[in-house]
Design an enzyme around this catalytic site. Sequence first.
Site, PDB file in Angstrom:
ATOM      1  N   ASP A  58       1.118  -1.237  -0.049  1.00 46.37           N
ATOM      2  CA  ASP A  58      -0.105   0.013  -0.105  1.00 46.37           C
ATOM      3  C   ASP A  58       1.075   1.262  -0.079  1.00 46.37           C
ATOM      4  OD1 ASP A  58       1.109   0.193   2.671  1.00 46.37           O
ATOM      5  OD2 ASP A  58      -1.149   0.296   3.606  1.00 46.37           O
ATOM      6  N   HIS A  59       0.379   2.414   0.144  1.00 47.65           N
ATOM      7  CA  HIS A  59       1.136   3.595   0.347  1.00 47.65           C
ATOM      8  C   HIS A  59       2.042   3.612   1.382  1.00 47.65           C
ATOM      9  CE1 HIS A  59      -2.264   4.085   2.975  1.00 47.65           C
ATOM     10  NE2 HIS A  59      -1.498   5.372   3.539  1.00 47.65           N
ATOM     11  N   CYS A 116       3.517  -2.902   3.971  1.00 39.76           N
ATOM     12  CA  CYS A 116       2.701  -1.900   4.124  1.00 39.76           C
ATOM     13  C   CYS A 116       3.360  -1.137   5.182  1.00 39.76           C
ATOM     14  CB  CYS A 116       1.287  -2.183   4.697  1.00 39.76           C
ATOM     15  SG  CYS A 116       1.230  -3.335   6.207  1.00 39.76           S
ATOM     16  N   THR A 139       3.065  -0.902   8.800  1.00 34.16           N
ATOM     17  CA  THR A 139       3.760  -1.861  10.022  1.00 34.16           C
ATOM     18  C   THR A 139       3.922  -3.319   9.413  1.00 34.16           C
ATOM     19  OG1 THR A 139       1.437  -2.421  10.564  1.00 34.16           O
ATOM     20  CG2 THR A 139       2.534  -0.597  11.773  1.00 34.16           C
ATOM     21  N   ILE A 199       1.398  -5.245   9.592  1.00 35.26           N
ATOM     22  CA  ILE A 199       0.541  -5.894  10.541  1.00 35.26           C
ATOM     23  C   ILE A 199      -0.940  -6.263   9.511  1.00 35.26           C
ATOM     24  CG2 ILE A 199      -1.122  -5.794  12.683  1.00 35.26           C
ATOM     25  CD1 ILE A 199       1.261  -4.245  13.876  1.00 35.26           C
ATOM     26  N   HIS A 239      11.638 -23.045   9.631  1.00 36.84           N
ATOM     27  CA  HIS A 239      10.899 -23.813  10.315  1.00 36.84           C
ATOM     28  C   HIS A 239       9.434 -23.709   9.719  1.00 36.84           C
ATOM     29  CE1 HIS A 239      13.336 -23.911  14.195  1.00 36.84           C
ATOM     30  NE2 HIS A 239      14.037 -24.183  13.118  1.00 36.84           N
ATOM     31  N   HIS A 264       9.246 -29.885  11.403  1.00 39.02           N
ATOM     32  CA  HIS A 264       8.667 -28.929  10.882  1.00 39.02           C
ATOM     33  C   HIS A 264       7.402 -29.113   9.800  1.00 39.02           C
ATOM     34  CE1 HIS A 264      11.699 -26.880  13.307  1.00 39.02           C
ATOM     35  NE2 HIS A 264      12.662 -27.351  12.602  1.00 39.02           N
TER      36      HIS A 264
HETATM   37  C1  RB5 Z   1      -1.734   2.860   6.461  1.00 39.23           C
HETATM   38  O1  RB5 Z   1      -1.976   4.105   7.096  1.00 39.23           O
HETATM   39  C2  RB5 Z   1      -1.210   1.778   7.446  1.00 39.23           C
HETATM   40  O2  RB5 Z   1      -2.430   1.395   8.131  1.00 39.23           O
HETATM   41  C3  RB5 Z   1      -1.114   0.692   6.641  1.00 39.23           C
HETATM   42  O3  RB5 Z   1       0.160   0.715   5.642  1.00 39.23           O
HETATM   43  C4  RB5 Z   1      -0.519  -0.737   7.495  1.00 39.23           C
HETATM   44  O4  RB5 Z   1       0.387  -0.159   8.506  1.00 39.23           O
HETATM   45  C5  RB5 Z   1      -1.574  -1.368   8.124  1.00 39.23           C
HETATM   46  O5  RB5 Z   1      -1.446  -2.261   9.073  1.00 39.23           O
END
Ligand code: RB5
Length: 159
Positions: free
Chosen positions: A8-9, A66, A68, A70, A99, A134
């Site tokens: 993503d951005h 992305c 983080t 996450i 693993h 594993h």
């Molecule tokens: C975008 O602002 C951010 O939420 C996305 O890149 C990511 O970190 C989501 O988990």
Amino acid sequence: MRIIIGSDHGGFELKESIKQSLSKDMKIEFYDVGTFNSESADYPTFGSMVAQKVQRGEFERGILVCGTGIGMSIVANRFPNIRAALCHDTYTARMSREHNDSNILIIGGRVTGKDVAMEIVKVWFTSEFQGGRHQRRLEKIADIEKAICDSQSTRPAEK
Ligand code: RB5
């Protein structure tokens, strides 16, 4: 090996750096699903494109970035047969291959520096799955996936 990459951005800048390293240093071919600029974009769009194509065997492995890492992890790991690993260092990158036989590497573009990210990518591509105990654990994950799918397809419609 041909791989698929997306972001993503929040991961756009790091994705572009990874692409350079893939083609110049590692001679690995890739297909980029986007995003193609730093304007706000939704990570589920790109995470699902990459995960679906790896799941279907159209690409052997994928890389997602992305902010983080996450959001991309949450999306990619919803797909059967996807083992997406969010890695912050070379140790977790190596372990995720040895693993967990990870087939998608995820890095957070806002939390991991470029140089570390490049090391992570290199280690991830040069580490091999060790099999043995594993493999047994991966088979248990596949069993869990199957049980969930089966229970959903037989469950009566909820009111
Ligand atoms: C975008 O602002 C951010 O939420 C996305 O890149 C990511 O970190 C989501 O988990």
